[in-house]
Structures are given as C-alpha cells and as structure tokens.
Scaffold this active site. Structure first.
Site, PDB file in Angstrom:
ATOM      1  CG  ASP A 106      28.953  33.914  -1.586  1.00  0.00           C
ATOM      2  OD1 ASP A 106      28.374  33.336  -0.666  1.00  0.00           O
ATOM      3  OD2 ASP A 106      29.992  34.578  -1.457  1.00  0.00           O
ATOM      4  CG  ASP A 208      27.115  34.034   3.863  1.00  0.00           C
ATOM      5  OD1 ASP A 208      28.253  34.502   3.771  1.00  0.00           O
ATOM      6  OD2 ASP A 208      26.211  34.561   4.551  1.00  0.00           O
ATOM      7  CD  GLU A 263      31.587  32.905   6.083  1.00  0.00           C
ATOM      8  OE1 GLU A 263      32.250  33.906   6.328  1.00  0.00           O
ATOM      9  OE2 GLU A 263      30.341  32.929   6.006  1.00  0.00           O
ATOM     10  CG  HIS A 334      33.937  39.168   1.028  1.00  0.00           C
ATOM     11  ND1 HIS A 334      34.200  37.811   0.982  1.00  0.00           N
ATOM     12  CD2 HIS A 334      32.749  39.283   1.644  1.00  0.00           C
ATOM     13  CE1 HIS A 334      33.204  37.157   1.531  1.00  0.00           C
ATOM     14  NE2 HIS A 334      32.303  38.018   1.952  1.00  0.00           N
ATOM     15  CG  ASP A 335      33.669  38.584   5.223  1.00  0.00           C
ATOM     16  OD1 ASP A 335      33.018  39.574   4.837  1.00  0.00           O
ATOM     17  OD2 ASP A 335      33.235  37.417   5.165  1.00  0.00           O
TER      18      ASP A 335
HETATM   19  C1  GLC Z   1      29.579  35.982   5.667  1.00  0.00           C
HETATM   20  C2  GLC Z   1      30.030  36.878   4.532  1.00  0.00           C
HETATM   21  C3  GLC Z   1      30.001  38.297   4.992  1.00  0.00           C
HETATM   22  C4  GLC Z   1      28.583  38.647   5.367  1.00  0.00           C
HETATM   23  C5  GLC Z   1      28.011  37.666   6.381  1.00  0.00           C
HETATM   24  C6  GLC Z   1      26.522  37.776   6.456  1.00  0.00           C
HETATM   25  O1  GLC Z   1      30.430  36.038   6.733  1.00  0.00           O
HETATM   26  O2  GLC Z   1      31.284  36.469   4.080  1.00  0.00           O
HETATM   27  O3  GLC Z   1      30.489  39.186   4.031  1.00  0.00           O
HETATM   28  O4  GLC Z   1      28.530  39.945   5.887  1.00  0.00           O
HETATM   29  O5  GLC Z   1      28.283  36.333   6.037  1.00  0.00           O
HETATM   30  O6  GLC Z   1      25.936  37.271   5.303  1.00  0.00           O
END
Ligand code: GLC
Length: 561
Positions: A106, A208, A263, A334-335
């Site tokens: 990641d 990310d 993402e 995880h979100d």
């Molecule tokens: C992405 C991650 C999340 C994080 C955010 C800031 O959305 O998946 O868990 O809090 O970015 O890095």
C-alpha cells in the site's frame, strides 16, 4: 456502445489474479503485544495459500506513528516498529514466493505523516529546502483559514503552524499533511520509493487516494456550484493528475512486470478509463466507490439499500471494460463495515449470505478482492459505547455530528453499521482466549461472536463458508470464462434477485443470486437450460428444470447447454 468480444481482450496475469487484503494490525500477532505483525502473517502463509488466492495486498506496513493506522507514513523505506523489521519483511516475501503468492504493498503518496523528516524540516522556516514539499498558505485577511474546505478527519483541511504563522493543507487528519506534487522533487521521492520496493521483488502497489494528488492551485472555496455533497469528488481529478500518473508510469510502472490498483474515490467509468485505458500508459486498475455510497447519505448517515440500484452500478461499470479498461470487484475493505452485515443477513442466514456474496465477487468481470475474514463470514461488532472504538474518523465524526445538532444515541447507533472499526477487529482463528490472534489483549476488542465464527470451526465443517470460498476460488482461477467472459444482467429490475450470465465461446454460465430472506421463483430465461449445477451454497442443488426455485440467499453457479 460497441461491446468488446471476450476473445479480443488481451489476457494478462493481473486481470486473472485474485487479491486477498490483509490489515496487518489485525491478522496475527506473533510477538504477544496485542498488535498483528509480519511474523504473524508468515505463520499464516500456508492458510492463505491453501485458501487459493494469488495476490496479497498488505495495508501499510511502513514506519508510522499510527494516527491513521499506517496511512500516515514517517519513513517509506522502513517497517513499522509494531510490525517487525526489514528482515521479517524479507522473510515474508521469500515465504510468499515459495508458495507462488504475489505481494502488492500500500503506497500512500498523497500525504505523509507530520512526523516524517520532510515535514519536520518543512515547518522549521519558510525558506527551509523542504518547505515546498507541502502546501502552505497565509491566513485570509480576517484571520480565517485559506479556504472553507472540510477534512475527512477534522473540521478544516487547514492547520495553523505557530512557528511560521502559515497554514498547511491536510485533506485527512492534522497529522497527514498533503504532499505537494507540483514539486518535481516530491514526485522523484515517490518514484524512488517505488523503485526501492519493486527492486526488493514485490509485484506492485495499491495506491492510496491517488485521485487527490493534484490540487486546483486557485484553491476555490466549496460552494453550491463546486460541491455536490461528495468530498471525494470535490478533491479528486485535479488539473495535473494524469500528467503526474503518466510520469509515474514512465518513471516506474512501465519498467516492471507489475500490477497497480488505484483507490479511486469520486470517479465515474469515463474518468476511470483515463486512469486505466490501455493506450493511456497510466495504471492497470482502479476501484471505485459507487456501490459503497449506496446505503448512506454521508459517512455516518444510513439510508435504505436497494438491490436494483446496486445492480445498475455493476452494469454501469461494465462499460469500463467495453471502453478498453479493466474492472475491480470488491464489497468490503478496511474502510467499510463487514460485507455480510451490510449486504447479507448476518443473523439467520449468515452462512448462506456470506457464501452468496463470495460467489458474487468471484463471478464478476474484474479483479476480485477478498478482505480478510470475509472467507469465514466475520460480522460487524455492536458496541454500546464510544470508548470501544479506535478509529480517528469515529471521533471526528462524533464531533461533527454533535456540532450539527445530532444526538449521541443516534450516532452510536449508526456506528454499528458504518464504522470502519467493524472491519478492523482481529482475525478469528479459533475459540481460545483472544481467538488465536494474540497471547495478550488485542489493540481493539475482538468481535464477541468469535467462539462461533472462526477458522478452526470452518476448517472442520465441509459446508463452511471457508470451504465454499476455497471451492469458488479454485474454480475461478481455472476459468477463463469467469475472468473474461461477457457479463449480462438478465433481470435488472428485480428487487431481490441478481441473475446474470458469463459467456465466452461455447462456455456459458448462469449465476443466480437470491439477495433475500424469502423463497423466489424465476423462469429459466428463454433459450437457456442448465446442464449442471457447478457450485451452490445449499448442499442439494438441483436447478435443471424450466423454473428456478431459489431458497433464501441461495446462490448457484450453473453451467448452461
Ligand atoms: C484511504 C485509506 C484509508 C485512509 C485514507 C487516508 O482512503 O483506505 O484507510 O484513512 O486513505 O490515507
């Protein structure tokens, strides 16, 4: 739109792979401190290989003060203390290679931790050489922050730095200052980091919040015209975004046989094509959030979820493939809360619905993502008090909710369905104290259902969710039709059934998913007869006639004549 023929799609390993996402903090603790670690994952590699996935995505493992559990990196070339050492990482990678598992890490390039050396330097003075690694702005004349932007994890995206009297930008928490991608040195730093890990032998990156890296340098205020209620869309797709990703491709991605997945909050299929179109030379894949917004008005405000809308989103994203891109299939990470609690029935039909959701993910056209614990049907927690929660977003959301006049009770109730912590409780390995996750109390409470829902129990039961996933994974990984075959939703208007075909050449599959607690009957679509029930989540599947009688949450993969 001209539809692409499955036979004409270029076949690539990264289109055929299946990804298993691990949140390392919560997977397996080997050191006894209550926090998962890399040695813990090494100890579970046989389990992962046996499950039948191919690629592992590890949520961030780099050094971090853990304001946002590793999404705030203070050293991109070292391992987080709680997770172990570089030696542990090297052993993990070697263990994965022995088992033909691939690894994607990641990468968090939009922001660093405020404890990163770059930021520590940058805030020393306005003329520090690292100052323009970040965005700094003086206050407005009336002393207010430079814009009215709202942060995901704080009231404002701007934090005043007392030393220099300027604000820095942080779209996420105050400890996650945004990196200034306008600065070529920043971009080079990120590419060097990518090379560092690729040369160690990993297979790629999950990147990310990539759509946020380019900012509108006029820094416009949010107003009714520019903001439609979705922060993701407001911050995404800045003016130089594709120039930057293109450069990342030229400098790094094009030099390796690798996989990237961005993402992609706030993007449409057309915009996604700009990231992943074959002729774009940017990324391989990206994942969107359209179906993740389906049951909420904002992060903590629920609304009723509708299968018809869900199916429309799936079909809409099929267009990306016909336009020349590749898709991604996931329901949780995880979100977001646990998928069986969100899209299934985690009570009387937990096993059936968890298997149905697994069949959905593994029969989609796009790279399937399984988030750890989905393979045993882990559920949301149902905590009654705020002090159980660990996620910074919960505490910020709480403040915002109260400030907007909401009640404490309402907020606590919503957390049971919305909080990210639902998906962050430790892996449930067995029914012993601490679930086999750790020899001491975990960093976040276990889900109280672990004595009933765990790996040991699932391994022993031939009809378990785990064994169903193994069967599905084996089939998916051997089937070009499930990877590349044409997708068609046959009943887009049905409120309870998702029935679709996957066809390539002479091989034709019909997938019938009953997303409801009731029996449902459907006529076998014209011109179709089933010749074999390949996999079903009930043990006595006989779907060979003209009519399909589907029991609650029944899911079948049928081979057609
Ligand atoms: C992405 C991650 C999340 C994080 C955010 C800031 O959305 O998946 O868990 O809090 O970015 O890095």
């Amino acid at each position: 739109m001209q539809k692409v023929k499955p036979e004409d799609i270029k076949q690539e390993w990264w289109k055929e792979t299946v990804v298993y996402q691990i949140y390392p903090r919560s997977y397996q603790d080997s050191s006894g401190d209550g926090v998962g670690d890399l040695r813990g994952i090494i100890n579970r590699l046989d389990y992962i290989a046996d499950l039948g996935v191919e690629t592992i995505w590890l949520s961030p493992i780099f050094k971090s003060p853990n304001d946002d559990n590793g999404y705030d990196v203070s050293d991109y070339r070292d391992i987080m203390d709680e997770f172990g050492s570089m030696k542990d990482f090297d052993d993990l990678l070697a263990g994965m290679k022995e088992r033909n598992l691939r690894l994607i890490l990641d990468l968090v390039p939009n922001h660093s931790s405020d404890e990163h050396f770059w930021f520590q330097e940058a805030k020393k003075s306005k003329d520090n050489p690292y100052r323009d690694y970040y965005y700094w702005k003086p206050p407005n004349e009336d002393g207010t922050p430079p814009t009215n932007w709202v942060s995901f994890f704080a009231p404002s995206t701007w934090e005043l730095d007392e030393t220099t009297g300027e604000y820095y930008l942080h779209i996420f928490s105050v400890k996650q200052p945004d990196l200034n991608w306008e600065n070529p040195k920043v971009r080079q730093e990120v590419y060097d980091i990518m090379h560092f890990w690729m040369q160690k032998g990993i297979d790629g990156f999950r990147i990310d919040v990539l759509p946020f890296i380019s900012k509108d340098l006029s820094f416009p205020n949010m107003n009714e015209e520019t903001f439609d209620g979705n922060y993701g869309r407001f911050y995404a797709n800045g003016p130089r975004l594709h120039e930057f990703i293109h450069e990342m491709n030229r400098e790094v991605i094009s030099k390796y046989d690798m996989m990237t997945v961005g993402e992609g909050p706030g993007i449409s299929p057309e915009q996604a094509l700009e990231y992943v179109g074959e002729d774009r030379n940017e990324l391989h894949t990206i994942y969107h959030f359209d179906h993740m917004d389906i049951d909420r008005d904002d992060f903590f405000k629920l609304k009723k979820y509708d299968l018809v809308e869900f199916k429309a989103i799936v079909s809409n994203w099929e267009r990306l493939i016909h336009m020349g891109g590749w898709n991604t299939a996931f329901l949780g990470n995880h979100d977001f809360p646990r998928i069986v609690s969100r899209f299934g029935n985690d009570k009387e039909y937990r096993k059936e619905s968890a298997k149905l959701l697994g069949m959905f993910i593994l029969t989609q056209r796009g790279v399937p993502y399984i988030y750890f614990g989905e393979e045993i049907g882990m559920t949301n927690v149902s905590w009654e008090s705020l002090d159980k929660y660990r996620d910074l977003q919960v505490f910020d959301g709480h403040q915002k909710h109260l400030a907007a006049g909401g009640s404490e009770e309402e907020f606590l109730k919503s957390l049971k369905h919305t909080s990210r912590d639902n998906a962050r409780t430790p892996m449930q390995w067995d029914d012993s104290e601490n679930s086999g996750f750790s020899s001491s109390k975990p960093w976040i409470d276990l889900n109280p259902r672990y004595p009933e829902i765990n790996v040991a129990e699932s391994e022993a039961d031939p009809n378990s969710i785990l064994n169903f996933y193994k069967k599905m994974l084996k089939f998916r990984r051997a089937s070009k039709t499930l990877v590349y075959g044409a997708f068609e939703d046959l009943m887009p208007e049905d409120p309870s059934l998702f029935v679709y075909t996957r066809i390539m050449g002479d091989e034709r599959f019909l997938i019938t998913l009953n997303f409801s607690d009731d029996n449902q009957t459907v006529k076998m679509p014209e011109g179709m007869t089933a010749k074999e029930c390949v996999i079903c989540n009930y043990s006595d599947c006989e779907k060979l006639g003209d009519e399909l009688n589907l029991r609650p949450w029944e899911a079948c993969l049928l081979r057609l004549h």
